[in-house]
Design a protein around this motif. Structure first.
Motif, short mmCIF file in Angstrom:
data_model
loop_
_atom_site.label_atom_id
_atom_site.label_comp_id
_atom_site.label_asym_id
_atom_site.label_seq_id
_atom_site.Cartn_x
_atom_site.Cartn_y
_atom_site.Cartn_z
N TRP A 6 -103.95 30.48 5.41
CA TRP A 6 -103.76 31.33 4.24
C TRP A 6 -105.05 32.11 3.98
O TRP A 6 -106.14 31.58 4.17
N MET A 7 -104.90 33.32 3.51
CA MET A 7 -106.04 34.10 3.02
C MET A 7 -106.01 34.04 1.49
O MET A 7 -104.98 34.29 0.87
N GLY A 33 -107.90 35.28 -2.23
CA GLY A 33 -108.66 36.41 -2.72
C GLY A 33 -108.46 36.66 -4.20
O GLY A 33 -107.52 36.16 -4.81
N GLY A 75 -109.63 40.71 0.19
CA GLY A 75 -108.79 39.67 0.78
C GLY A 75 -107.40 40.17 1.07
O GLY A 75 -106.78 39.78 2.08
N ALA A 76 -106.87 41.04 0.22
CA ALA A 76 -105.53 41.59 0.45
C ALA A 76 -105.50 42.42 1.73
O ALA A 76 -104.56 42.33 2.53
N ALA A 79 -105.81 39.96 4.77
CA ALA A 79 -104.56 39.22 4.96
C ALA A 79 -103.48 40.10 5.57
O ALA A 79 -102.73 39.66 6.45
N TYR A 95 -100.81 35.34 1.66
CA TYR A 95 -101.91 35.72 0.78
C TYR A 95 -101.75 35.03 -0.57
O TYR A 95 -100.66 35.06 -1.17
N PHE A 114 -103.42 34.87 -4.40
CA PHE A 114 -104.31 35.60 -5.31
C PHE A 114 -104.70 34.72 -6.49
O PHE A 114 -103.85 34.12 -7.15
N TYR A 155 -101.40 44.64 -0.13
CA TYR A 155 -101.03 43.64 0.88
C TYR A 155 -99.62 43.89 1.42
O TYR A 155 -99.41 43.89 2.64
N PHE A 177 -99.05 45.26 5.36
CA PHE A 177 -98.85 44.02 6.13
C PHE A 177 -98.43 44.33 7.56
O PHE A 177 -97.53 45.13 7.81
N PRO A 216 -94.51 39.91 4.55
CA PRO A 216 -95.49 39.47 3.55
C PRO A 216 -95.01 38.24 2.80
O PRO A 216 -93.83 38.08 2.51
N VAL A 221 -96.45 35.97 -0.60
CA VAL A 221 -97.44 35.96 -1.67
C VAL A 221 -97.32 34.70 -2.52
O VAL A 221 -96.23 34.30 -2.92
#
Length: 327
Positions: free
Chosen positions: A163-164, A166, A171-172, A175, A182, A184, A200, A204, A213, A215
Motif C-alpha cells: 500500500w502507498m 500519503g 503519495g497519490a 501510488a 492508496y 490517505f 490518484y 492510475f 484504483p 482507496v
C-alpha cells in the motif's frame, strides 16, 4: 458495505506503561477480528512518550500470534528510516509466520523530528528524496519482478500486499504510477484529501497487483451509547493532538469535561479542521457521519483511528461503529 479497518498507534496513557499499551493493542486487535474488521494497522512513530508502536514489525508479530484471520499491517512503515532490504526481510518473516495476512503500507515521512536523524545515523532528507526508488527496490526484493544481485531470505516470494500511504499529492501520484492501493491520512491531515483522490483515480496505471484504483481513507471515529459520552471520550485524543501541535507531546491524558469549549479560538479551529474527517457520537450519529464521508470520498475502505484513555472504551467504540455500519 464499505470495508472497515482499524488504525492503532499503541497509545501509552498517563500513569500507564509501554507493556500495558501493547496489551491493550493486543486486546483491540482481537476485538477488531471478532467484530469483522478487515485490517488492523500499526503506525510507526518514534521518540514520542505516548506512542509505543515504533518497532512496528515486532508489534505486528505479537498481534499476529494473538489473532487468526484479520489482516495485520503497517500504517505505515516510514521507509526513509530503513533500508528496503531490512523491510523485505521483516515483512517476509511476517508473511511466513502469518501467510496471506500481511499488509505493507509505506510512507515517506520520518515519523519524528530532526533528532531522529542523529539517532538513526541517517540523512533523512536525502533518504526521503530516494523514496520512489526505494519503493521500487523493496517491491522487487519481494516480488522478484526486477532481477537484483541479492535475494532477501525471508522476503523473496512473500505474499505481501503493498500500500502507498500519503497526506498530500505526492503519495497519490506515486501510488497511481505504480498501480498500488492508496491510503490517505485524512484523520490528521485532511487538506488535500479530495484533490489527492481525484489525481490518484485519474492517473492510475494498472499493475500486476491491482487492475483499478483502490482507496482507503482514515478518519477519527469515537462511538458510544450517547453523543455526549462519545464527545467526552474524544477529548483524550484532542488533548494529545493540541499538545503535539503546540510542541508539548506526551502520554495520552484522561478525558476532560468541557475541554473543547475551554480552548482558545485557534486551538478550537484546529480541532474543527480535523472534524471534517471524524465521526463522534452515538450509533446513529456515527452512521450518518461515516456514510456522508464515504459519499464524499467514494472510499473502498475506511480505516478508523481514535485513541481513548480507557482501552475498554475503544473496544466498545469498535463494536458500536461496526453495528452502525451494518444497520
Amino acid at each position: 458495505m464499505t470495508a472497515l479497518s482499524v488504525l492503532d498507534l499503541v497509545p501509552v496513557r498517563e500513569g500507564g506503561t509501554v507493556a500495558e499499551a501493547l496489551q491493550a493493542a493486543t486486546e483491540l486487535a482481537k476485538a477488531a477480528e471478532r467484530c469483522g474488521y478487515k485490517r488492523f494497522w500499526v503506525a510507526e512513530h518514534h521518540a514520542i512518550d505516548g506512542i509505543a508502536g515504533g518497532a512496528t514489525s515486532v508489534v505486528l508479530a505479537h498481534l499476529g500470534n494473538a489473532t487468526s484471520t484479520i489482516r495485520i499491517g503497517s500504517g505505515g512503515i516510514m521507509l526513509p528510516n530503513h533500508t528496503p532490504f531490512q523491510i523485505a526481510e521483516q515483512f517476509g518473516t511476517l508473511d511466513a509466520l502469518f501467510p496471506g495476512r500481511i499488509d505493507l503500507g509505506l510512507g515517506r515521512a520520518p515519523g519524528a523530528g530532526p533528532e531522529l536523524q542523529r539517532a538513526l545515523r541517517k540523512n533523512l532528507h536525502q533518504a526521503a528524496e530516494m523514496f520512489p526508488q526505494d519503493v521500487l527496490e523493496l517491491r522487487a526484493l519481494i516480488t522478484g519482478d526486477v532481477e537484483l544481485p541479492i535475494h532477501a531470505t525471508p522476503g523473496h516470494g512473500a505474499n505481501v500486499e503493498f500500500w502507498m500511504l500519503g497526506s498530500s499529492l505526492f503519495g497519490a501520484q506515486l501510488a497511481a504510477r505504480l498501480g498500488m492501493p492508496y491510503a490517505f491520512a485524512a484523520h490528521f491531515a485532511p487538506d488535500q484529501l479530495d484533490d489527492a483522490l481525484a489525481l490518484y483515480r485519474r492517473d492510475f496505471q494498472p499493475s500486476q497487483q491491482l487492475d483499478r484504483p483502490h482507496v482507503m481513507v482514515a478518519m477519527n471515529v469515537f462511538a458510544a451509547e450517547t453523543d455526549a459520552e462519545a464527545e467526552l471520550l474524544a477529548t483524550s485524543q484532542q488533548q494529545s493532538f493540541v499538545r503535539l501541535r503546540t510542541g508539548n507531546p506526551g502520554k495520552l491524558p484522561p478525558p476532560i469535561e468541557g475541554y473543547r469549549e475551554a480552548l482558545p479560538a485557534n486551538a478550537q479551529a484546529m480541532l474543527d479542521h480535523l472534524g471534517q474527517a471524524a465521526a463522534v457520537g452515538s450509533v446513529s450519529t456515527v452512521r450518518a457521519k461515516v456514510a456522508a464521508f464515504i459519499e464524499r470520498t467514494g472510499a473502498d475502505e475506511i480505516i478508523v483511528s481514535g485513541a481513548t484513555f480507557d482501552p475498554a472504551a475503544r473496544i466498545r467504540s469498535l463494536e458500536l461503529t461496526m453495528e452502525a455500519m451494518r444497520r
